[in-house]
Write a protein that holds these residues in place. Structure first.
Motif, PDB file in Angstrom:
ATOM      1  N   UNK A 126      16.684  -1.806  -4.363  1.00 51.02           N
ATOM      2  CA  UNK A 126      15.780  -2.232  -3.165  1.00 51.02           C
ATOM      3  C   UNK A 126      14.695  -1.107  -3.223  1.00 51.02           C
ATOM      4  N   UNK A 127      13.658  -1.551  -2.808  1.00 45.31           N
ATOM      5  CA  UNK A 127      12.457  -0.336  -2.801  1.00 45.31           C
ATOM      6  C   UNK A 127      12.077  -0.366  -1.200  1.00 45.31           C
ATOM      7  N   UNK A 128      11.994   0.470  -0.346  1.00 45.89           N
ATOM      8  CA  UNK A 128      11.545   0.835   0.982  1.00 45.89           C
ATOM      9  C   UNK A 128       9.902   1.196   1.102  1.00 45.89           C
ATOM     10  N   UNK A 129       9.576   2.349   0.049  1.00 44.37           N
ATOM     11  CA  UNK A 129       8.015   2.648  -0.052  1.00 44.37           C
ATOM     12  C   UNK A 129       7.280   1.490  -0.454  1.00 44.37           C
TER      13      UNK A 129
ATOM     14  N   UNK B  48       7.803  -1.341  -5.163  1.00 46.86           N
ATOM     15  CA  UNK B  48       8.289  -2.650  -5.596  1.00 46.86           C
ATOM     16  C   UNK B  48       7.433  -3.000  -7.057  1.00 46.86           C
ATOM     17  N   UNK B  49       6.111  -3.150  -6.762  1.00 50.97           N
ATOM     18  CA  UNK B  49       5.538  -3.288  -8.075  1.00 50.97           C
ATOM     19  C   UNK B  49       5.696  -2.286  -9.312  1.00 50.97           C
ATOM     20  N   UNK B  50       5.737  -0.971  -8.923  1.00 50.04           N
ATOM     21  CA  UNK B  50       6.158   0.116  -9.910  1.00 50.04           C
ATOM     22  C   UNK B  50       7.405  -0.141 -10.634  1.00 50.04           C
ATOM     23  N   UNK B  51       8.220  -0.676  -9.850  1.00 50.03           N
ATOM     24  CA  UNK B  51       9.559  -0.771 -10.461  1.00 50.03           C
ATOM     25  C   UNK B  51       9.635  -2.117 -11.484  1.00 50.03           C
TER      26      UNK B  51
ATOM     27  N   UNK C 185      15.240  -6.199  -3.150  1.00 52.62           N
ATOM     28  CA  UNK C 185      14.695  -5.971  -1.951  1.00 52.62           C
ATOM     29  C   UNK C 185      13.605  -5.149  -1.698  1.00 52.62           C
ATOM     30  N   UNK C 186      12.672  -5.293  -0.812  1.00 51.71           N
ATOM     31  CA  UNK C 186      11.411  -4.554  -0.853  1.00 51.71           C
ATOM     32  C   UNK C 186      10.866  -4.533   0.706  1.00 51.71           C
ATOM     33  N   UNK C 187       9.891  -3.682   0.868  1.00 52.80           N
ATOM     34  CA  UNK C 187       9.218  -3.443   2.239  1.00 52.80           C
ATOM     35  C   UNK C 187       8.521  -4.796   2.336  1.00 52.80           C
ATOM     36  N   UNK C 188       8.324  -5.196   3.526  1.00 55.49           N
ATOM     37  CA  UNK C 188       7.270  -6.507   3.914  1.00 55.49           C
ATOM     38  C   UNK C 188       6.012  -6.401   3.380  1.00 55.49           C
TER      39      UNK C 188
END
Length: 372
Positions: free
Chosen positions: A65-68, A72-75, A87-90
């Motif tokens: 899960x990525x909040x920053x 998300x795309x880096x992962x 999961x990721x930030x909206x």
């Protein structure tokens, strides 16, 4: 676990790296080697995050899960595909939906986005439901957004962010968490190769002045000397009009914009402003960048090109092409090669036009054949 295989139409466009794609053929892929820092012993993986905390996992993370926002795309890039994202930030999802990754990996649009609220406060219940192996969270914004996660028994890896060193550190940390240290090293080494090349080519006394704006003409925020945008402007061989602003950004008015009178204005992807908004504003008719039609929307590819990310070397070269009027020859081909490695999918000509904001920038100077 859901089926994360790409649909058949998607698979037909995938290009797997093999012996035919040598690292020497593309600076971004140069210097493949193992990662540094953390190490795994047996089934236990130990990683040091960017705040110096030790993160322990039973093995490489398979659900993250990525909040920053950039994470998300880096992962996805470091992993080499979207299956790891739970999961990721909206706001991350908004960029994905508007860009390349949402088109080629529509399953990313189904990843849960209720993992954080305002100011990155974690939604612990939602994150627990995602069953992550690790949660990526900011590490430089106080314990109020990290301790609730740990109190719930979640494993957290913390980020510092905003500089090139932070970017490289984040890429390597993701590689270690995912067991993809070689991929992470290739990304970082490629960045450094491009960085060294551009620094060597940059003029000692830049003539072109550039202003990066968040937002639009009604609420303009300029990127100051404390921003990554300042670093990119100087790397591209130009001067930042707002260098006198010590912090990352500051709100400015039309009077200040006219006083700076930049040669080039960049409109970021964190606001709706388009070049035509400035071209059509009578109050800005005397602005040099407007008169000479040198206002440009920043591209959006796998992620927004404004902040530091795995695609930053492309942003550097894009801006250099604008600043020096060269139109960045070969940039499109390089995007295709790099995306083939980062995401496993090579963009089409239409996708390249979309990510380079051809509809927005087509009426601006030197952009008709940009990157060809």
């Amino acid at each position: 676990m859901p089926d994360h295989r790409p649909p058949s139409g998607e698979m037909s466009r995938r290009r797997m790296l093999g012996g035919t794609l040598a690292a020497a053929a593309l600076p971004f892929l140069a210097g493949a080697c193992g990662g540094t820092g953390s190490a795994g012993t047996g089934a236990e993986l130990t990683v040091t995050d960017l705040t110096g905390r030790v993160v322990e996992l039973s093995g490489p993370a398979r659900r993250v899960v990525t909040i920053p926002m950039p994470a998300a795309s880096m992962m996805v890039a470091v992993n080499g595909g979207p299956d790891v994202l739970a999961g990721m930030n909206a706001a991350s999802a908004t960029a994905i939906e508007s860009g390349f990754l949402g088109e080629v990996y529509p399953r990313l649009l189904d990843v849960r986005t209720d993992v954080a609220g305002a100011e990155f406060a974690p939604n612990v219940e939602s994150i627990l439901a995602a069953e992550p192996d690790v949660v990526i969270q900011w590490g430089d914004r106080g314990p109020g957004i990290t301790e609730p996660l740990r109190a719930a028994g979640l494993t957290v890896a913390e980020l510092s962010y905003g500089t090139q060193a932070d970017l490289e550190g984040a890429v390597r940390m993701y590689g270690e968490l995912l067991g993809k240290r070689e991929r992470a090293s290739r990304i970082v080494d490629g960045m450094r190769t491009t960085l060294d090349r551009m620094r060597a080519a940059a003029p000692a006394d830049p003539a072109c002045s550039v202003l990066y704006l968040f937002g639009g003409a009604e609420a303009m925020h300029a990127a100051g000397a404390g921003s990554y945008n300042h670093f990119v402007i100087e790397l591209a061989g130009a001067r930042n009009c707002a260098a006198g602003i010590g912090q990352q950004r500051a709100t400015i008015g039309t009077e200040q914009l006219l006083a700076w009178d930049p040669d080039v204005v960049l409109l970021g992807n964190f606001g709706p402003a388009q070049p035509d908004d400035l071209y059509g504003d009578p109050a800005l008719a005397t602005l040099r960048a407007v008169r000479e039609r040198r206002v440009y929307k920043v591209p959006l590819g796998g992620y927004r090109w404004d902040p530091p990310s795995q695609e930053s070397p492309l942003m550097w070269q894009w801006l250099a092409g604008l600043v020096h009027g060269t139109r960045a020859p070969g940039l499109r081909a390089e995007i295709v090669r790099q995306y083939g490695f980062l995401y496993g999918v090579e963009p089409t000509a239409a996708q390249l036009d979309a990510m380079l904001a051809m509809p927005s920038n087509g009426g601006s100077r030197d952009y008709a054949d940009f990157g060809r």
